[in-house]
Design a protein around this motif. Structure first.
Motif, PDB file in Angstrom:
ATOM      1  N   LEU A 164       9.384  -1.243  17.618  1.00  0.00           N
ATOM      2  CA  LEU A 164      10.545  -0.361  17.614  1.00  0.00           C
ATOM      3  C   LEU A 164      10.399   0.765  18.621  1.00  0.00           C
ATOM      4  O   LEU A 164       9.288   1.245  18.894  1.00  0.00           O
ATOM      5  N   ASP A 165      11.539   1.196  19.151  1.00  0.00           N
ATOM      6  CA  ASP A 165      11.553   2.314  20.091  1.00  0.00           C
ATOM      7  C   ASP A 165      11.360   3.643  19.375  1.00  0.00           C
ATOM      8  O   ASP A 165      10.931   4.625  19.984  1.00  0.00           O
ATOM      9  N   HIS A 166      11.713   3.691  18.093  1.00  0.00           N
ATOM     10  CA  HIS A 166      11.516   4.911  17.320  1.00  0.00           C
ATOM     11  C   HIS A 166      10.809   4.548  16.014  1.00  0.00           C
ATOM     12  O   HIS A 166      11.011   3.457  15.480  1.00  0.00           O
ATOM     13  N   PRO A 167       9.962   5.435  15.498  1.00  0.00           N
ATOM     14  CA  PRO A 167       9.248   5.123  14.258  1.00  0.00           C
ATOM     15  C   PRO A 167      10.195   5.082  13.070  1.00  0.00           C
ATOM     16  O   PRO A 167      11.147   5.862  12.988  1.00  0.00           O
ATOM     17  N   VAL A 168       9.947   4.156  12.167  1.00  0.00           N
ATOM     18  CA  VAL A 168      10.737   4.017  10.943  1.00  0.00           C
ATOM     19  C   VAL A 168       9.774   4.074   9.764  1.00  0.00           C
ATOM     20  O   VAL A 168       8.821   3.290   9.693  1.00  0.00           O
ATOM     21  N   ARG A 169      10.018   5.018   8.876  1.00  0.00           N
ATOM     22  CA  ARG A 169       9.156   5.154   7.696  1.00  0.00           C
ATOM     23  C   ARG A 169       9.643   4.207   6.607  1.00  0.00           C
ATOM     24  O   ARG A 169      10.835   4.169   6.296  1.00  0.00           O
ATOM     25  N   THR A 170       8.709   3.461   6.039  1.00  0.00           N
ATOM     26  CA  THR A 170       9.070   2.506   5.000  1.00  0.00           C
ATOM     27  C   THR A 170       8.130   2.658   3.821  1.00  0.00           C
ATOM     28  O   THR A 170       6.903   2.649   3.977  1.00  0.00           O
ATOM     29  N   MET A 171       8.697   2.835   2.643  1.00  0.00           N
ATOM     30  CA  MET A 171       7.899   2.944   1.426  1.00  0.00           C
ATOM     31  C   MET A 171       7.750   1.559   0.817  1.00  0.00           C
ATOM     32  O   MET A 171       8.731   0.832   0.636  1.00  0.00           O
ATOM     33  N   ILE A 172       6.506   1.203   0.506  1.00  0.00           N
ATOM     34  CA  ILE A 172       6.196  -0.114  -0.049  1.00  0.00           C
ATOM     35  C   ILE A 172       5.649   0.074  -1.450  1.00  0.00           C
ATOM     36  O   ILE A 172       4.697   0.822  -1.673  1.00  0.00           O
ATOM     37  N   ALA A 173       6.246  -0.607  -2.411  1.00  0.00           N
ATOM     38  CA  ALA A 173       5.761  -0.590  -3.788  1.00  0.00           C
ATOM     39  C   ALA A 173       6.279  -1.851  -4.466  1.00  0.00           C
ATOM     40  O   ALA A 173       6.946  -2.672  -3.847  1.00  0.00           O
ATOM     41  N   GLY A 174       5.976  -1.997  -5.738  1.00  0.00           N
ATOM     42  CA  GLY A 174       6.407  -3.185  -6.473  1.00  0.00           C
ATOM     43  C   GLY A 174       5.298  -4.195  -6.631  1.00  0.00           C
ATOM     44  O   GLY A 174       5.251  -4.937  -7.602  1.00  0.00           O
ATOM     45  N   ALA A 175       4.390  -4.245  -5.666  1.00  0.00           N
ATOM     46  CA  ALA A 175       3.195  -5.079  -5.698  1.00  0.00           C
ATOM     47  C   ALA A 175       2.275  -4.536  -4.621  1.00  0.00           C
ATOM     48  O   ALA A 175       2.745  -3.968  -3.626  1.00  0.00           O
ATOM     49  N   PRO A 176       0.965  -4.693  -4.776  1.00  0.00           N
ATOM     50  CA  PRO A 176       0.056  -4.146  -3.758  1.00  0.00           C
ATOM     51  C   PRO A 176       0.203  -4.889  -2.432  1.00  0.00           C
ATOM     52  O   PRO A 176       0.075  -6.112  -2.379  1.00  0.00           O
ATOM     53  N   PRO A 177       0.458  -4.182  -1.331  1.00  0.00           N
ATOM     54  CA  PRO A 177       0.527  -4.837  -0.023  1.00  0.00           C
ATOM     55  C   PRO A 177      -0.870  -5.152   0.483  1.00  0.00           C
ATOM     56  O   PRO A 177      -1.824  -4.422   0.213  1.00  0.00           O
ATOM     57  N   SER A 178      -0.989  -6.230   1.215  1.00  0.00           N
ATOM     58  CA  SER A 178      -2.299  -6.570   1.781  1.00  0.00           C
ATOM     59  C   SER A 178      -2.577  -5.694   2.996  1.00  0.00           C
ATOM     60  O   SER A 178      -1.649  -5.244   3.685  1.00  0.00           O
ATOM     61  N   PRO A 179      -3.859  -5.438   3.307  1.00  0.00           N
ATOM     62  CA  PRO A 179      -4.172  -4.713   4.541  1.00  0.00           C
ATOM     63  C   PRO A 179      -3.598  -5.399   5.776  1.00  0.00           C
ATOM     64  O   PRO A 179      -3.209  -4.733   6.738  1.00  0.00           O
ATOM     65  N   THR A 180      -3.521  -6.736   5.743  1.00  0.00           N
ATOM     66  CA  THR A 180      -2.962  -7.478   6.876  1.00  0.00           C
ATOM     67  C   THR A 180      -1.509  -7.095   7.107  1.00  0.00           C
ATOM     68  O   THR A 180      -1.086  -6.847   8.249  1.00  0.00           O
ATOM     69  N   LEU A 181      -0.719  -7.025   6.042  1.00  0.00           N
ATOM     70  CA  LEU A 181       0.689  -6.649   6.166  1.00  0.00           C
ATOM     71  C   LEU A 181       0.819  -5.223   6.697  1.00  0.00           C
ATOM     72  O   LEU A 181       1.645  -4.954   7.586  1.00  0.00           O
ATOM     73  N   VAL A 225       6.210 -11.516  -7.262  1.00  0.00           N
ATOM     74  CA  VAL A 225       5.885 -12.905  -7.567  1.00  0.00           C
ATOM     75  C   VAL A 225       5.743 -13.047  -9.078  1.00  0.00           C
ATOM     76  O   VAL A 225       5.071 -12.248  -9.735  1.00  0.00           O
ATOM     77  N   GLN A 226       6.380 -14.059  -9.627  1.00  0.00           N
ATOM     78  CA  GLN A 226       6.324 -14.308 -11.070  1.00  0.00           C
ATOM     79  C   GLN A 226       5.095 -15.166 -11.382  1.00  0.00           C
ATOM     80  O   GLN A 226       5.167 -16.383 -11.559  1.00  0.00           O
ATOM     81  N   LYS A 227       3.968 -14.488 -11.478  1.00  0.00           N
ATOM     82  CA  LYS A 227       2.715 -15.206 -11.699  1.00  0.00           C
ATOM     83  C   LYS A 227       2.705 -15.966 -13.021  1.00  0.00           C
ATOM     84  O   LYS A 227       2.033 -16.991 -13.143  1.00  0.00           O
ATOM     85  N   TYR A 228       3.433 -15.434 -13.992  1.00  0.00           N
ATOM     86  CA  TYR A 228       3.407 -16.099 -15.293  1.00  0.00           C
ATOM     87  C   TYR A 228       3.966 -17.512 -15.211  1.00  0.00           C
ATOM     88  O   TYR A 228       3.542 -18.406 -15.955  1.00  0.00           O
ATOM     89  N   ILE A 229       4.908 -17.749 -14.287  1.00  0.00           N
ATOM     90  CA  ILE A 229       5.447 -19.101 -14.119  1.00  0.00           C
ATOM     91  C   ILE A 229       4.363 -20.031 -13.578  1.00  0.00           C
ATOM     92  O   ILE A 229       4.177 -21.159 -14.064  1.00  0.00           O
ATOM     93  N   LEU A 230       3.629 -19.549 -12.581  1.00  0.00           N
ATOM     94  CA  LEU A 230       2.531 -20.353 -12.032  1.00  0.00           C
ATOM     95  C   LEU A 230       1.447 -20.572 -13.084  1.00  0.00           C
ATOM     96  O   LEU A 230       0.932 -21.687 -13.236  1.00  0.00           O
TER      97      LEU A 230
END
Length: 534
Positions: A284-301, A516-521
């Motif tokens: 991106l040409d300008h920085p965009v702040r994004t809040m991530i929650a709901g599940a732990p993000p991987s370091p790769t992401l 992800v619905q782990k209980y289904i798996l």
């Protein structure tokens, strides 16, 4: 003792102030429609007056079943301004689940978007005395929702314009909304938010997201989910612009970031994965702040997001904590560390918002575990942005608040620097031959494989060890990898006893908010077997 001239905290004040300070500033954008703050506030007043004219009584529940559209945003102000309690319903639920929420909440009014009307039994609602208003989302006078707003002018309120917004609740601890849990382990529970909690949660989001009056917020996160993590109120508090989006379309999101100059958005890791892997993805040409929650993000992401000029804010919370209540605050001495190490540090859940209390990690007796980054315990919270309780379920409320702290059910370790790092949900931890295996650690390892788009790890039965990890993997479009390649990849990076014994390829089952619905798996793997823990 309360001061006699003290005003009650309520997010209704955010709209009242922004309409006064920024009357001609764009408040809401939705396709080719837009509303200034003056117009936004007027529409909210008309909604509130319309509800009062229809007979709404203080404390009545008003349900909305809608995607991210202006009517649902207006409901976050108009419903509490009329003295009602907003019940924003998950749009991905089945008809029977929606019917249960309407019945359990005792909703007297239901506003439903045209695309979701098929999920509603109008005859049954009429029989239960529920008033129904359809939303066509056209903004045209013939739209039933617009007609409802128009009913507030003239005969409904006795004047050409509806009255000013109410001064606020009689008590800031009065309910402002009810949000229903996902119900993956039983019937969903109605989580009660208060005016005070919503106000302070919104302020906390502003601080952590570093929002200013120039904020342009894109609604990728469902407004029905924890009231949009309270950004429905936070964006308005600084006079920012709400950019509505009916559906999560990564191509459309990339286009809007450019055309609208988006500065902020929120989303679960699944949404973020879609974005960074989309053909439109570019730095991106300008920085965009994004809040991530709901599940732990991987370091790769997290590393991929930063490479594209996104500024990820890793937050943590639950429906019972108004959405995010903690964040992994960046430290200046991380700046010069390698990107992979930065991402690993940022993947931790951190500590509580300025407006919340500090999180603890405790053992079964409620004592703090050592801050050694190894001893696991349960995350507990308390403070201003923890729910008032579960609606009409006093026993469940008492159980989850045992010892005076809200028990999250999340297992974590406590680092020497005071930051908390999740290891698993209590029900997801794998106990193999007496050894605890964190599914999050295994998932983060699998996610580092260059062919992997996303993955989930669950326990599966094993005759010798009781249970073992199995990874369910979705590959990136056009990528290829074998089961053996991924298992060997893991064995080079983590202890062998933690590595998955098997890999299954294909799409992952998810909730509407991207979890992800782990209980289904898990249920699929344990069908016909009695789960055994060694």
């Amino acid at each position: 003792m309360r001061s006699p001239d003290r005003t009650e905290l309520t997010p209704l004040d955010f709209l009242r102030r922004s309409a006064f300070v920024y009357p001609d500033k764009t408040a809401v954008v939705h396709g080719d429609r837009s509303y200034t703050y003056r117009e936004f506030e007027l529409r909210v007043r008309r909604l509130a007056a319309g509800l009062l004219g229809a007979g709404l009584q203080p404390g009545d529940r008003v349900a909305f079943l809608s995607p991210n559209t202006p009517p649902l945003l207006e409901a976050h102000y108009g419903v509490p301004a009329s003295g009602g309690v907003l019940v924003a319903i998950n749009t991905r639920l089945a008809a029977a689940e929606i019917a249960y929420i309407l019945e359990h909440s005792g909703a007297r009014y239901l506003f439903v978007d045209r695309a979701l009307a098929g999920l509603i039994d109008e005859d049954a609602l009429a029989g239960d005395g529920v008033s129904l208003v359809r939303i066509d989302d056209t903004g045209a006078p013939e739209d039933p929702y617009e007609a409802f707003l128009g009913s507030a002018v003239g005969s409904a309120v006795g004047s050409a314009e509806p009255p000013p917004l109410a001064a606020g609740p009689a008590d800031e601890e009065d309910p402002i909304s009810m949000n229903y849990t996902s119900g993956t382990t039983g019937r969903p529970k109605g989580v009660v938010y208060t005016h005070r909690g919503a106000y302070l949660s919104a302020i906390g989001e502003l601080i952590e997201a570093e929002m200013t009056p120039g904020a342009i917020y894109l609604w990728t996160l469902p407004m029905f989910h924890c009231n949009g993590w309270c950004f429905t109120w936070a964006v308005t508090a600084v006079g920012g612009t709400h950019v509505c989006l009916r559906d999560v379309d990564p191509g459309r999101i990339w286009a809007l970031i450019e055309s609208e100059g988006v500065t902020h958005y929120c989303g679960a890791p699944t949404v973020q994965i879609m974005l960074v892997n989309h053909p439109s993805a570019r730095r991106l040409d300008h920085p965009v702040r994004t809040m991530i929650a709901g599940a732990p993000p991987s370091p790769t992401l997290l590393e991929h997001l930063r490479a594209l000029n996104f500024e990820p804010i890793h937050a943590y919370g639950l429906t019972e904590t108004y959405g995010p209540t903690a964040t992994c605050v960046w430290h200046a001495d991380w700046d010069d560390r390698p990107p992979e190490e930065q991402a690993r540090l940022l993947a931790r859940q951190g500590q509580g918002f300025v407006t919340s209390d500090m999180m603890r990690v405790v053992d079964e007796e409620g004592r703090d575990v050592p801050r050694d980054a190894a001893t696991m315990g349960e995350v507990v919270m308390r403070g201003n942005i923890v729910m008032k309780g579960y609606f009409a379920q006093p026993e469940a409320t008492a159980e989850v608040f045992r010892g005076g702290w809200f028990h999250s059910g999340d297992l974590a370790v406590w680092h020497p620097d005071g930051y908390v790092e999740l290891r698993d949900r209590a029900k997801d931890i794998i106990i193999s031959g007496g050894e605890n295996i964190s599914t999050i650690e295994v998932e983060q390892t699998v996610a580092r494989h260059p062919a992997v788009l996303e993955c989930a790890v669950v326990a599966v039965p094993h005759d010798e060890w009781g249970e073992r990890p199995k990874a369910f993997v979705t590959l990136k479009p056009g990528a290829d990898a074998t089961e053996r390649e991924i298992i060997d990849f893991c064995r080079d990076r983590i202890a062998r006893f933690k590595c998955p014994d098997a890999i299954a390829f294909g799409p992952l089952p998810k909730t509407s908010t991207g979890k992800v619905q782990k209980y289904i798996l898990r249920d699929r793997e344990w069908a016909g077997r009695e789960k055994r823990i060694n």
